[in-house]
Design a protein around this motif. Structure first.
Motif, mmCIF file in Angstrom:
data_model
loop_
_atom_site.group_PDB
_atom_site.id
_atom_site.type_symbol
_atom_site.label_atom_id
_atom_site.label_comp_id
_atom_site.label_asym_id
_atom_site.label_seq_id
_atom_site.Cartn_x
_atom_site.Cartn_y
_atom_site.Cartn_z
ATOM 1 N N GLN A 401 5.113 -32.179 -6.189
ATOM 2 C CA GLN A 401 6.433 -31.552 -6.304
ATOM 3 C C GLN A 401 6.325 -30.210 -7.035
ATOM 4 N N GLU A 402 5.526 -30.171 -8.105
ATOM 5 C CA GLU A 402 5.331 -28.907 -8.815
ATOM 6 C C GLU A 402 4.627 -27.884 -7.922
ATOM 7 N N GLN A 403 3.737 -28.377 -7.052
ATOM 8 C CA GLN A 403 3.067 -27.474 -6.133
ATOM 9 C C GLN A 403 4.073 -26.832 -5.181
ATOM 10 N N ARG A 404 5.043 -27.616 -4.745
ATOM 11 C CA ARG A 404 6.096 -27.063 -3.884
ATOM 12 C C ARG A 404 6.866 -25.964 -4.612
ATOM 13 N N GLU A 405 7.180 -26.232 -5.872
ATOM 14 C CA GLU A 405 7.981 -25.272 -6.622
ATOM 15 C C GLU A 405 7.211 -24.000 -6.948
ATOM 16 N N SER A 406 5.876 -24.101 -7.043
ATOM 17 C CA SER A 406 5.072 -22.932 -7.405
ATOM 18 C C SER A 406 4.357 -22.316 -6.215
ATOM 19 N N THR A 407 4.700 -22.747 -4.991
ATOM 20 C CA THR A 407 4.049 -22.195 -3.806
ATOM 21 C C THR A 407 4.396 -20.718 -3.663
ATOM 22 N N PRO A 408 3.417 -19.873 -3.418
ATOM 23 C CA PRO A 408 3.702 -18.440 -3.254
ATOM 24 C C PRO A 408 4.666 -18.194 -2.099
ATOM 25 N N PRO A 409 5.424 -17.094 -2.154
ATOM 26 C CA PRO A 409 6.398 -16.808 -1.094
ATOM 27 C C PRO A 409 5.770 -16.684 0.287
ATOM 28 N N ASP A 410 4.514 -16.266 0.358
ATOM 29 C CA ASP A 410 3.875 -16.078 1.662
ATOM 30 C C ASP A 410 3.093 -17.301 2.104
ATOM 31 N N ALA A 411 3.423 -18.479 1.545
ATOM 32 C CA ALA A 411 2.662 -19.683 1.872
ATOM 33 C C ALA A 411 2.814 -20.064 3.330
ATOM 34 N N GLU A 412 3.983 -19.816 3.921
ATOM 35 C CA GLU A 412 4.205 -20.214 5.312
ATOM 36 C C GLU A 412 3.325 -19.421 6.259
ATOM 37 N N THR A 413 2.922 -18.249 5.858
ATOM 38 C CA THR A 413 2.043 -17.443 6.704
ATOM 39 C C THR A 413 0.596 -17.561 6.274
ATOM 40 N N GLY A 414 0.336 -18.499 5.352
ATOM 41 C CA GLY A 414 -1.026 -18.680 4.864
ATOM 42 C C GLY A 414 -1.851 -19.482 5.846
ATOM 43 N N VAL A 415 -2.949 -20.010 5.331
ATOM 44 C CA VAL A 415 -3.881 -20.740 6.181
ATOM 45 C C VAL A 415 -3.325 -22.136 6.440
ATOM 46 N N PRO A 416 -2.939 -22.479 7.661
ATOM 47 C CA PRO A 416 -2.305 -23.758 7.906
ATOM 48 C C PRO A 416 -3.254 -24.937 7.777
ATOM 49 N N GLU A 417 -4.581 -24.718 7.972
ATOM 50 C CA GLU A 417 -5.505 -25.843 7.933
ATOM 51 C C GLU A 417 -5.994 -26.149 6.524
ATOM 52 N N ARG A 418 -5.527 -25.428 5.541
ATOM 53 C CA ARG A 418 -5.958 -25.681 4.170
ATOM 54 C C ARG A 418 -5.515 -27.086 3.758
ATOM 55 N N PRO A 419 -6.432 -27.930 3.265
ATOM 56 C CA PRO A 419 -6.038 -29.281 2.856
ATOM 57 C C PRO A 419 -5.116 -29.231 1.645
ATOM 58 N N ALA A 618 -17.512 -45.977 8.493
ATOM 59 C CA ALA A 618 -16.319 -45.139 8.618
ATOM 60 C C ALA A 618 -15.668 -44.843 7.278
ATOM 61 N N SER A 619 -16.095 -45.518 6.216
ATOM 62 C CA SER A 619 -15.547 -45.245 4.873
ATOM 63 C C SER A 619 -16.303 -44.139 4.152
ATOM 64 N N ALA A 620 -17.308 -43.546 4.790
ATOM 65 C CA ALA A 620 -18.083 -42.469 4.173
ATOM 66 C C ALA A 620 -17.205 -41.240 3.953
ATOM 67 N N PRO A 621 -17.457 -40.471 2.895
ATOM 68 C CA PRO A 621 -16.677 -39.243 2.658
ATOM 69 C C PRO A 621 -16.804 -38.284 3.837
ATOM 70 N N CYS A 622 -15.683 -37.690 4.195
ATOM 71 C CA CYS A 622 -15.647 -36.782 5.347
ATOM 72 C C CYS A 622 -15.306 -35.373 4.859
ATOM 73 N N ARG A 623 -16.206 -34.426 5.152
ATOM 74 C CA ARG A 623 -15.996 -33.057 4.707
ATOM 75 C C ARG A 623 -15.223 -32.234 5.734
ATOM 76 N N LEU A 624 -15.208 -32.695 6.966
ATOM 77 C CA LEU A 624 -14.615 -31.887 8.036
ATOM 78 C C LEU A 624 -13.147 -31.586 7.780
ATOM 79 N N VAL A 625 -12.406 -32.560 7.234
ATOM 80 C CA VAL A 625 -10.967 -32.368 7.046
ATOM 81 C C VAL A 625 -10.677 -31.363 5.935
ATOM 82 N N HIS A 626 -11.692 -31.002 5.150
ATOM 83 C CA HIS A 626 -11.508 -29.961 4.147
ATOM 84 C C HIS A 626 -11.525 -28.571 4.780
ATOM 85 N N GLU A 627 -12.083 -28.487 5.973
ATOM 86 C CA GLU A 627 -12.302 -27.180 6.585
ATOM 87 C C GLU A 627 -11.449 -26.940 7.826
ATOM 88 N N GLN A 628 -10.935 -28.011 8.445
ATOM 89 C CA GLN A 628 -10.139 -27.864 9.664
ATOM 90 C C GLN A 628 -9.267 -29.090 9.830
#
Length: 705
Positions: A401-419, A618-628
């Motif tokens: 919730q705090e992240q929502r309140e402190s999101t920069p104004p240009d967040a909507e045009t930021g990187v959409p795949e950022r986790p 399938a429970s192994a850590p997955c790095r792919l979702v951090h990047e895309q």
């Protein structure tokens, strides 16, 4: 446990949960629910680190208010008399000290309910005598006779007042007798017992005073039970016939129980309860009405004699250990069951009086309600993803919730795949950094953005990601600071079997096996995000030599796989288990194709064991979702699989492994489309199996229908 019956002991309930998990909010909610019906009080040792005597005095003060279910407000005569004597500086002369104690008792008596009534009655009698002497007798009595009458009136006034106050002191007789009976009094009289208590040090007086407090509460509950007409309790069906005889427990809510002041108070309270039971043997000796609900974010070693640690899969064999229940499932029967093996509770064991319970995580609906507002995030996030990521953790939901309140104004045009854990605030600081800094226990440093060396918490997160090592008492010594990090995370309740989020196919492969202990998903995801975002070690030097810099993610899991393989070889670990664990780490390192091929090669051996292996890998850590995105990750994993000339089993195995691997990541949103693909994969495998028994495959596929 809010209702009670005579001669029932009350527990000290330890409400367990990691830091910021919502324990304080739960205590406040329960306190408001008690309202004016259930006698209760609240202590917060975070804000007021009081000593045990002062804390007990504050509890007594809060409980002496009016309650709808009591005819009279509770009083604490034993405790008050002891407190008055303790706080009084007595004269060295014995007779003067006795007079001082008498004066204290007289002053206290006048302030009691009976004393105030006697004072008003004394004033009324005095006024009546004045009217009689000066009014009715004045025409008849003159001269010397009038002086005699006046003298008699003056002498009678203190005598009458003393007689009236003596009836008020009669209400304190049990309190005075109680002080005579304590061991410290050595069978002295009531005045001498109070003098002896006054000369004791404050630390030595903690035991008698808290024992007096509990004795007062027990006496009040027995002599002044709750008014049944004012009770609105909803009793279980099995107790409906006894509703007319039930009574209420008194509740003490304690926040900050793990602070030094909180520990001292609760230890003294338990010791006082044990003391009362020892001094007054019998079934109802320690049956005071006080239920304590204490918020704890650390496990205490003394509980281990009776309760299994929450990070241990099963209780220790040949011990009276029991599993810690969820708060929503905690019952008095589960607590008293620990006494079945013997004749009753051991008065010398403090563990008998403790009842650890685990705070239920917030539901998906509750988490969605906390985090849902009009403020944007760096990308749209489904409620199921938020709940899986936070694990129902109150502090994690507030961080979002705090992240929502402190999101920069240009967040909507930021990187959409950022986790989501990598979302940044207005100052550019990532969410995972702020979350780890506020959540980690003292002694574990949070990783700083741009740091190349993985800190101990990141190494611990990688180690605990493997469910087969999380409950293994053997820890590889090759991984720096790992034993200490695990100990801190476990003791501070960040590692628990309650955090394990079983996959849909777990029951098919593992049956009714106990859940393994895991690191909390919020802490785990933030630590792994920090590892994924870490700068490569020695990047400038490697670039100067034309070499590829070492990747921290690859380095951590490679070293961990080697350390575990060495440990297994040293202890003669089984070959198949070591091979399966190596496949787990190969998948974590991104070697998807060879892992899928090895899994397909084991298909026609035992389908239930194969499903178990599939669930483990399938429970192994997955790095792919951090990047895309998850969809892009799936397409990348299966690129060229169907055109490689592999058979149906190999292709279906690769698809299932990719889908379930991504599905297990909390950042992946589950969809009906993916469910249909997983169901289709199991169906294809069952049709192409060489074994007669394909029930395990059919059961697994039906879970996604």
């Amino acid at each position: 446990m809010i209702w009670r019956y005579p001669d029932q002991r009350q527990p000290v309930v330890a409400l367990l949960g990691p830091r910021q998990s919502g324990k304080t909010t739960m205590l406040r909610s329960l306190s408001q629910g008690c309202g004016s019906t259930v006698v209760h009080a609240h202590l917060d040792f975070h804000e007021n680190p009081l000593d045990p005597v002062s804390a007990a005095a504050l509890v007594a003060f809060q409980m002496m208010r009016g309650w709808d279910t009591l005819r009279r407000s509770p009083v604490f005569h034993r405790f008050a008399l002891g407190l008055l004597a303790l706080n009084e500086n007595l004269e060295e002369d014995r007779s003067r000290a006795t007079d001082q104690i008498k004066g204290l008792i007289q002053q206290y008596t006048r302030n009691t309910r009976r004393g105030r009534f006697a004072t008003r009655l004394e004033e009324a009698v005095d006024t009546t005598m004045d009217v009689v002497v000066t009014g009715a007798l004045s025409p008849l009595v003159q001269g010397q006779a009038r002086e005699v009458v006046t003298a008699v009136r003056e002498r009678a006034r203190p005598v009458i007042g003393s007689l009236l106050q003596s009836t008020a002191r009669w209400g304190l007789r049990d309190a005075l007798r109680w002080h005579v009976g304590i061991p410290e009094a050595e069978a002295a009289g009531s005045l001498d017992a109070l003098i002896r208590l006054s000369s004791a040090s404050r630390s030595a007086s903690v035991g008698p005073l808290l024992a007096a407090f509990l004795a007062d509460a027990k006496d009040q509950a027995e002599r002044h039970p709750a008014l049944r007409s004012s009770c609105s309790c909803e009793l279980p069906q099995e107790h409906a016939g006894r509703a007319a005889r039930h009574d209420h427990a008194w509740v003490l809510f304690v926040d900050g129980a793990q602070t030094p002041a909180g520990r001292r108070f609760l230890a003294a309270l338990v010791a006082a309860r044990m003391r009362n039971e020892h001094n007054e043997p019998g079934s109802g000796a320690a049956a005071d009405p006080l239920v304590v609900l204490a918020a704890c974010d650390q496990w205490q070693p003394e509980w281990t004699t009776r309760w299994c640690e929450p990070w241990r899969t099963t209780p220790l064999p040949d011990t009276p250990q029991r599993r810690v229940p969820l708060l929503s499932r905690a019952t008095r029967t589960r607590w008293t069951r620990q006494d079945e093996a013997g004749a009753g509770p051991d008065p010398a064991s403090a563990a008998h009086y403790w009842y650890p319970v685990w705070l239920d995580p917030m539901s998906e609906e509750r988490v969605s309600y906390l985090t849902d507002d009009a403020a944007p995030l760096a990308a749209p996030v489904a409620a199921s993803v938020v709940h899986a990521l936070t694990g129902g953790h109150w502090g994690a939901a507030l961080a979002l919730q705090e992240q929502r309140e402190s999101t920069p104004p240009d967040a909507e045009t930021g990187v959409p795949e950022r986790p989501l854990p990598a979302a940044v605030d207005a100052s550019g600081r990532p969410l995972w950094s702020r979350a780890l800094e506020t959540s980690l226990p003292e002694g574990l440093a949070a990783p700083a953005p741009g740091r190349t060396n993985p800190p101990p918490v990141v190494l611990a997160a990688g180690y605990l990601a493997d469910m087969r090592t999380a409950d293994d008492p053997r820890v590889p010594q090759d991984i720096a600071d790992l034993p200490r990090s695990l100990e801190l995370l476990r003791r501070n309740l960040w590692v628990s079997t309650f955090f394990h989020r079983p996959s849909r196919i777990r029951e098919v492969g593992w049956g009714e096996a106990d859940r393994p202990p895991v690191l909390h998903p919020w802490l785990s995801r933030c630590a792994l995000t920090a590892l994924s975002a870490a700068a490569p070690a020695g990047a400038p030097a490697a670039a100067a030599q034309g070499e590829r810099p070492a990747d921290p993610w690859h380095d951590v899991f490679t070293r961990q796989a080697r350390a575990l393989a060495s440990l297994a070889a040293t202890h003669n670990g089984s070959g198949p288990a070591r091979e399966e664990q190596q496949l787990f780490y190969d998948l974590a390192l991104g070697k998807f194709a060879p892992v899928a091929e090895a899994l397909a090669g084991r298909f026609d051996r035992d389908h239930r064991a194969w499903v178990r292996l599939l669930d483990y890998l399938a429970s192994a850590p997955c790095r792919l979702v951090h990047e895309q995105s998850a969809q892009e990750s799936y397409a990348l994993l299966l690129a060229g699989i169907e055109q490689s000339g592999r058979d149906v089993v190999a292709v279906a195995t690769a698809k299932l492994l990719a889908l379930l691997w991504l599905y297990n990541d909390p950042l992946t949103e589950r969809s009906r489309r993916w469910d249909a693909q997983i169901e289709e994969g199991f169906e294809r495998l069952s049709h192409n199996s060489r074994l007669l028994d394909v029930s395990a495959l059919q059961q697994a596929g039906a879970l996604f229908a």
